[in-house]
Design a protein around this motif. Structure first.
Motif, PDB file in Angstrom:
ATOM      1  N   MET A 172      39.180  43.917  39.375  1.00  0.00           N
ATOM      2  CA  MET A 172      39.423  42.661  38.689  1.00  0.00           C
ATOM      3  C   MET A 172      38.309  41.684  39.022  1.00  0.00           C
ATOM      4  O   MET A 172      37.792  41.688  40.114  1.00  0.00           O
ATOM      5  N   VAL A 173      37.997  40.835  38.098  1.00  0.00           N
ATOM      6  CA  VAL A 173      36.860  39.950  38.242  1.00  0.00           C
ATOM      7  C   VAL A 173      37.158  38.852  39.258  1.00  0.00           C
ATOM      8  O   VAL A 173      38.176  38.192  39.206  1.00  0.00           O
ATOM      9  N   ALA A 227      34.028  54.405  38.141  1.00  0.00           N
ATOM     10  CA  ALA A 227      34.584  53.677  39.287  1.00  0.00           C
ATOM     11  C   ALA A 227      33.675  52.498  39.574  1.00  0.00           C
ATOM     12  O   ALA A 227      32.472  52.560  39.322  1.00  0.00           O
ATOM     13  N   ASP A 228      34.264  51.417  40.063  1.00  0.00           N
ATOM     14  CA  ASP A 228      33.453  50.249  40.435  1.00  0.00           C
ATOM     15  C   ASP A 228      33.305  50.212  41.953  1.00  0.00           C
ATOM     16  O   ASP A 228      34.138  50.720  42.687  1.00  0.00           O
ATOM     17  N   MET A 229      32.226  49.601  42.420  1.00  0.00           N
ATOM     18  CA  MET A 229      31.828  49.778  43.818  1.00  0.00           C
ATOM     19  C   MET A 229      31.909  48.535  44.688  1.00  0.00           C
ATOM     20  O   MET A 229      31.809  48.648  45.908  1.00  0.00           O
ATOM     21  N   ALA A 256      38.913  44.097  48.954  1.00  0.00           N
ATOM     22  CA  ALA A 256      40.229  43.494  48.759  1.00  0.00           C
ATOM     23  C   ALA A 256      40.770  43.750  47.360  1.00  0.00           C
ATOM     24  O   ALA A 256      41.880  43.343  47.031  1.00  0.00           O
ATOM     25  N   CYS A 257      39.981  44.426  46.511  1.00  0.00           N
ATOM     26  CA  CYS A 257      40.452  44.739  45.158  1.00  0.00           C
ATOM     27  C   CYS A 257      40.737  46.232  45.020  1.00  0.00           C
ATOM     28  O   CYS A 257      41.127  46.700  43.972  1.00  0.00           O
ATOM     29  N   GLY A 258      40.496  46.972  46.102  1.00  0.00           N
ATOM     30  CA  GLY A 258      40.798  48.409  46.068  1.00  0.00           C
ATOM     31  C   GLY A 258      39.748  49.270  45.407  1.00  0.00           C
ATOM     32  O   GLY A 258      40.016  50.429  45.060  1.00  0.00           O
ATOM     33  N   HIS A 259      38.553  48.756  45.220  1.00  0.00           N
ATOM     34  CA  HIS A 259      37.514  49.574  44.589  1.00  0.00           C
ATOM     35  C   HIS A 259      37.160  50.781  45.460  1.00  0.00           C
ATOM     36  O   HIS A 259      36.622  51.767  44.961  1.00  0.00           O
ATOM     37  N   ASP A 260      37.507  50.694  46.762  1.00  0.00           N
ATOM     38  CA  ASP A 260      37.302  51.856  47.631  1.00  0.00           C
ATOM     39  C   ASP A 260      38.230  53.010  47.238  1.00  0.00           C
ATOM     40  O   ASP A 260      37.844  54.177  47.312  1.00  0.00           O
ATOM     41  N   ALA A 272      29.037  45.483  40.694  1.00  0.00           N
ATOM     42  CA  ALA A 272      29.276  44.087  40.286  1.00  0.00           C
ATOM     43  C   ALA A 272      30.383  43.877  39.260  1.00  0.00           C
ATOM     44  O   ALA A 272      30.253  43.078  38.343  1.00  0.00           O
ATOM     45  N   GLU A 273      31.499  44.587  39.436  1.00  0.00           N
ATOM     46  CA  GLU A 273      32.637  44.292  38.550  1.00  0.00           C
ATOM     47  C   GLU A 273      33.195  42.913  38.853  1.00  0.00           C
ATOM     48  O   GLU A 273      33.644  42.204  37.950  1.00  0.00           O
ATOM     49  N   GLU A 274      33.181  42.538  40.118  1.00  0.00           N
ATOM     50  CA  GLU A 274      33.847  41.294  40.522  1.00  0.00           C
ATOM     51  C   GLU A 274      33.190  40.048  39.941  1.00  0.00           C
ATOM     52  O   GLU A 274      33.822  38.995  39.879  1.00  0.00           O
ATOM     53  N   ILE A 275      31.944  40.140  39.558  1.00  0.00           N
ATOM     54  CA  ILE A 275      31.323  38.981  38.914  1.00  0.00           C
ATOM     55  C   ILE A 275      31.184  39.233  37.405  1.00  0.00           C
ATOM     56  O   ILE A 275      30.533  38.465  36.693  1.00  0.00           O
ATOM     57  N   PHE A 287      40.705  53.831  36.309  1.00  0.00           N
ATOM     58  CA  PHE A 287      41.989  53.262  36.741  1.00  0.00           C
ATOM     59  C   PHE A 287      41.700  52.097  37.661  1.00  0.00           C
ATOM     60  O   PHE A 287      40.591  51.941  38.171  1.00  0.00           O
ATOM     61  N   HIS A 288      42.713  51.255  37.841  1.00  0.00           N
ATOM     62  CA  HIS A 288      42.640  50.188  38.839  1.00  0.00           C
ATOM     63  C   HIS A 288      43.912  50.243  39.670  1.00  0.00           C
ATOM     64  O   HIS A 288      44.991  50.457  39.117  1.00  0.00           O
ATOM     65  N   ASP A 289      43.757  50.066  40.980  1.00  0.00           N
ATOM     66  CA  ASP A 289      44.962  50.016  41.811  1.00  0.00           C
ATOM     67  C   ASP A 289      45.733  48.731  41.490  1.00  0.00           C
ATOM     68  O   ASP A 289      45.156  47.757  41.018  1.00  0.00           O
TER      69      ASP A 289
HETATM   70 ZN    ZN Z   1      38.997  45.213  40.805  1.00  0.00          ZN
END
Ligand code: ZN
Ligand code: ZN
Length: 456
Positions: free
Chosen positions: A1-2, A111-113, A145-149, A180-183, A208-210
């Motif tokens: 999520m951004v 996947a986002d990193m 904190a967004c679960g990208h791991d 850079a999904e968060e930005i 997917f996103h957690d």
């Molecule tokens: Zn996210």
């Protein structure tokens, strides 16, 4: 999520709300493989300890947006070892791993990193102790904190299983790690760096996103618009400053600003079609420095959410019109009207193609019986939508949720004993093994279904 839209992630609360009490299948999942004799699930469980180790390493070593150098190198190496043709540095720190395996469709898994500028407070033995200096210039802790791991661990899990099962599918597999999904900029950065020209263009894109408000192992999906257009709008409102005791010699920008804020409420309630969802939230209103001084400027920061391009344009035009109109009504001169700036790029809405979503979920439903739910869309943002938007006539895409709340904690929350935290919280600690196992299996099974060896 951004990241810049922190309230967005909390909207995923809806997922929990629609499911109610859920059987304790979260733990069962871990044992179910062998009992059911399901080869894919057994393989997932066999790989899981290694994937959880990888997860812990990623969790302990998060990196901020566009700084995912170590993360990208680590995972690129893994993909290379699996036999993918790997290109690094796509869209700055992005990674593209391609495996051609005969005739058939091209499926892209993303996947986002990136991690977030959050000081972790989970107390986990593998908690991040990393620090970095984000764009704000103030050193901070960094946390996944967004679960990208979990996204990356499942991405590796799916890659391993699909390579092992190369004789079960035919087509081209494109596995990407997005920065850079968060930005809200990483997907576009990869596309602008030739993702669809330099590498096989996908027919289907999956991710997917957690989810921080749903029990671990639950799968949630929405058809059609799943996540919103997200615009960040700044309004600078000039006034004529002066002494608070002599207001008649001034033009108070706080009054102009409050009138703007008030009238903005009518954009959604009176101008938009009520069946076209939208949000206009003034998140920041700054002006003035002292009791007895009328300021010469006020500043608003607004988050604007919508699904359709039409609604987005109507809202942005409306904000500009209202800002101008209220300043004129206050008697400001034409050359001292508010300046409205819309951040570019914005995060476009994410559209899950309804037929494609139904097809994927129908295939997964047997495998995850009782754990798949259609859930309401949210007004949160995700730049995943860019991958379809680049060619909406040719590309179908789907992002789904995988619940991450440990079962016991979820049940305690149902009883009202604890509050669940949202994504981006310094306390967000998903049940990573269950998230990774569920997502790995779902991504792998969906991909196998989309590119069957037989063509049927
Ligand atoms: Zn996210
Ligand atoms: Zn996020």
């Amino acid at each position: 999520m951004v990241e810049r839209m922190k309230t967005a992630c909390a909207a995923i609360a809806l997922i929990g709300a629609v499911t109610g009490a859920v059987p304790a299948w979260a733990e069962q999942h871990v044992e179910a493989g062998a009992q059911e004799g399901d080869a894919l699930r057994s393989a997932v469980m066999e790989d899981l300890p290694g994937l959880v180790e990888l997860y812990k390493d990623l969790h302990a070593n998060p990196e901020l947006s566009f700084e995912e150098h170590e993360t990208a190198a680590k995972l690129a190496e893994r993909a290379r070892a699996l036999g993918f043709e790997v290109t690094e540095g796509v869209g700055q720190t992005g990674v593209v791993a391609v495996m051609e395996n005969g005739e058939g469709p091209t499926v892209m898994l993303r996947a986002d990193m990136d991690g977030l500028p959050v000081v972790e407070q989970t107390g986990l033995p593998y908690a991040s102790a990393r620090t970095a200096v984000p764009a704000s210039g103030v050193e901070t802790g960094v946390m996944h904190a967004c679960g990208h791991d979990t996204h990356m661990a499942a991405w590796v899990g799916a890659a391993q299983l699909l390579v092992e099962r190369r004789d079960e599918w035919s087509g081209t597999l494109v596995m990407i790690l997005q920065p850079a999904e968060e930005i809200g900029e990483g997907a576009l950065a990869m596309l602008e760096d030739g993702l669809y020209e330099r590498f096989p263009k996908p027919d289907y894109v999956l991710a997917f996103h957690d989810a921080a408000q749903a029990p671990a192992g639950m799968i949630g999906y929405s058809k059609g618009y799943a996540l919103a257009n997200v615009d960040s709008v700044d309004v600078v409102i000039p006034g004529i400053g002066g002494h608070g005791a002599y207001p008649h010699t001034t033009k108070d920008p706080i009054i102009i600003g409050t009138n703007i804020v008030d009238r903005l409420q009518t954009l959604v309630s009176r101008e938009l079609n009520p069946l076209d969802p939208a949000v206009v939230t003034v998140g920041s209103f700054q002006a003035g420095s002292k009791h007895n001084i009328i300021s010469d400027v006020a500043k608003l920061q607004i988050t604007v959410r919508s699904y359709t391009d039409e609604a987005r344009a109507q809202l942005l035009d409306g904000i500009a019109r209202i800002a101008r109109g209220e300043a004129l009504a206050a008697g400001m001169a034409e050359d001292m009207l508010p300046v409205v700036t819309v951040q570019d790029p914005y995060t476009p809405s994410t559209y899950n193609d309804p037929d494609f979503t139904e097809e994927v979920m129908t295939n997964l439903r047997g495998r995850f019986e009782g754990r798949i739910f259609e859930v309401p869309s949210v007004m949160g943002g995700e730049d995943f939508g860019q991958f379809r938007r680049a060619d909406p006539d040719e590309i179908e895409s789907l992002i789904f949720w995988v619940g991450g709340v440990p079962q016991e904690r979820y049940e305690a929350a149902q009883r009202g004993e604890v509050e669940l935290v949202s994504l981006h919280s310094p306390f967000w600690a998903p049940d990573a093994p269950v998230v990774i196992a569920t997502a790995t299996e779902a991504l792998t099974a969906a991909t196998l279904d989309l590119m069957p060896r037989s063509g049927g």
